[in-house]
Design a protein around this motif. Sequence first.
Motif, mmCIF file in Angstrom:
data_model
loop_
_atom_site.group_PDB
_atom_site.id
_atom_site.type_symbol
_atom_site.label_atom_id
_atom_site.label_comp_id
_atom_site.label_asym_id
_atom_site.label_seq_id
_atom_site.Cartn_x
_atom_site.Cartn_y
_atom_site.Cartn_z
ATOM 1 N N SER A 133 -0.214 -3.325 -12.795
ATOM 2 C CA SER A 133 -0.504 -3.559 -11.369
ATOM 3 C C SER A 133 -0.976 -2.263 -10.717
ATOM 4 O O SER A 133 -0.648 -1.164 -11.178
ATOM 5 N N GLN A 135 -1.240 -0.505 -6.776
ATOM 6 C CA GLN A 135 -0.695 -0.659 -5.421
ATOM 7 C C GLN A 135 -1.604 -0.099 -4.316
ATOM 8 O O GLN A 135 -1.402 -0.424 -3.146
ATOM 9 N N VAL A 136 -2.553 0.734 -4.659
ATOM 10 C CA VAL A 136 -3.364 1.404 -3.620
ATOM 11 C C VAL A 136 -4.840 1.310 -3.970
ATOM 12 O O VAL A 136 -5.210 1.019 -5.114
ATOM 13 N N THR A 137 -5.667 1.584 -2.963
ATOM 14 C CA THR A 137 -7.104 1.637 -3.183
ATOM 15 C C THR A 137 -7.687 2.809 -2.384
ATOM 16 O O THR A 137 -6.972 3.512 -1.645
ATOM 17 N N ASP A 140 -6.595 4.549 1.307
ATOM 18 C CA ASP A 140 -5.193 4.386 1.679
ATOM 19 C C ASP A 140 -4.510 5.744 1.827
ATOM 20 O O ASP A 140 -4.808 6.691 1.089
ATOM 21 N N ASP A 146 5.226 7.861 -3.373
ATOM 22 C CA ASP A 146 4.799 6.460 -3.274
ATOM 23 C C ASP A 146 4.242 5.980 -4.612
ATOM 24 O O ASP A 146 3.592 6.733 -5.360
ATOM 25 N N VAL A 147 4.488 4.687 -4.934
ATOM 26 C CA VAL A 147 4.010 4.098 -6.179
ATOM 27 C C VAL A 147 2.515 3.814 -6.090
ATOM 28 O O VAL A 147 2.036 3.183 -5.134
ATOM 29 N N ALA A 149 0.718 2.809 -9.225
ATOM 30 C CA ALA A 149 0.441 1.745 -10.210
ATOM 31 C C ALA A 149 1.630 1.608 -11.150
ATOM 32 O O ALA A 149 2.512 2.475 -11.214
ATOM 33 N N GLU A 150 1.639 0.504 -11.936
ATOM 34 C CA GLU A 150 2.651 0.273 -12.979
ATOM 35 C C GLU A 150 1.941 0.150 -14.320
ATOM 36 O O GLU A 150 0.947 -0.583 -14.444
ATOM 37 N N LYS A 161 6.379 3.571 -13.699
ATOM 38 C CA LYS A 161 5.599 3.667 -12.466
ATOM 39 C C LYS A 161 4.920 5.031 -12.351
ATOM 40 O O LYS A 161 5.512 6.059 -12.692
ATOM 41 N N ARG A 163 3.607 7.647 -9.667
ATOM 42 C CA ARG A 163 3.859 7.970 -8.251
ATOM 43 C C ARG A 163 2.932 9.096 -7.774
ATOM 44 O O ARG A 163 2.490 9.927 -8.576
ATOM 45 N N SER A 177 -5.892 -3.690 -12.900
ATOM 46 C CA SER A 177 -4.949 -4.463 -13.717
ATOM 47 C C SER A 177 -5.651 -5.013 -14.957
ATOM 48 O O SER A 177 -6.797 -5.496 -14.885
#
Length: 344
Positions: A133, A135-137, A140, A146-147, A149-150, A161, A163, A177
Amino acid sequence: MKGLTTLFSYLKPKSKTPFLGVLFASAFLLSALALNAWSEGDHKHEHEDHVDHDDDGHDHNEHDHGNDGEDEHGHGDENSSRIDSDMAQQVGIVTANAGSQELHQTITVYGNLISGPEQLSHVRARFEGLVKSVQVTIGDTVKTGDVLAEIESNESLKIYKIRSPISGRVVQRHANSGEVTQDQILFSIANFDTVWAELRVYPAQQSSVAEGQSVHVLTTNGRVESRVKHVVPSMDSPYQLARVKLDNTKQTLSPGLIVEAQLEIGRFPVSLAVAKDAVQNLGGRQGVFVKYGDEYTFTPLVLGRGDDHFYEVIDGLESSAEYVSQNSYLIKADIEKSEAEHDH
């Protein structure tokens, strides 16, 4: 002359010897003319004395109007203008009192804005694996921790994760993804709360520049004040770089922007100075408009050293004199307009 003509008629001879009669009449007429000319000249002289002199012996002429020398435009002389206080306020005429100032001697340098290396972070995956996954683009804002991606590790098959190592804004993203991470950069994060100006200092200026000097950086967004943090050589270039750290919390400055800067190389006090914007050129001389009530009179000055804001006054102005410090060009324009109308 009518009286003289009558006299000539009266004296016209009635005798039998007209020549003698005419001769006598002509002689009498010439004497009368001379007497009349003398009388008129004496009367004219008395009239001129009356016009040119009063009881206390002062000279006057027919052009005195008793208006203290003002012309039809309300000007006391050709280099002054009368403007009432309400009108002066409406058009933005501002005055100040001449006094002492500390002048700042500067040199002009140019350069570019950059991001500091400590303000840019390139984020990679610690272990190669599958992107589960994101989380940002791009664009941002993130904070430290802050996370982003995973990732599922190829070795342990566990999900970990990624960070953010710094606070800032995501400026690059190379992760989606389902993709497999390699050694590539997944995210680039930049912090623009501060930027650096790298100013080029050429050999002729280098002896005047040192770390700690005050500097004013001029950009399209205004003027930013700071100090020289470092003076370093530029690789393969004839100039040095004066590095200046600039506050950019309002995000008005962008890396890559070309800037001009005023580098302060000295300060000196002067006993009398006027604002630079106040000085006008009138009749081939530099000066300011001094305010006397509602009258603004051009006063030529002998000027000395100057900086970005003030000129030193060597001669021509008294301390505390009230002069027009802003929009003095309006008064100059009014005087020049009146002179042009007078010429026509």
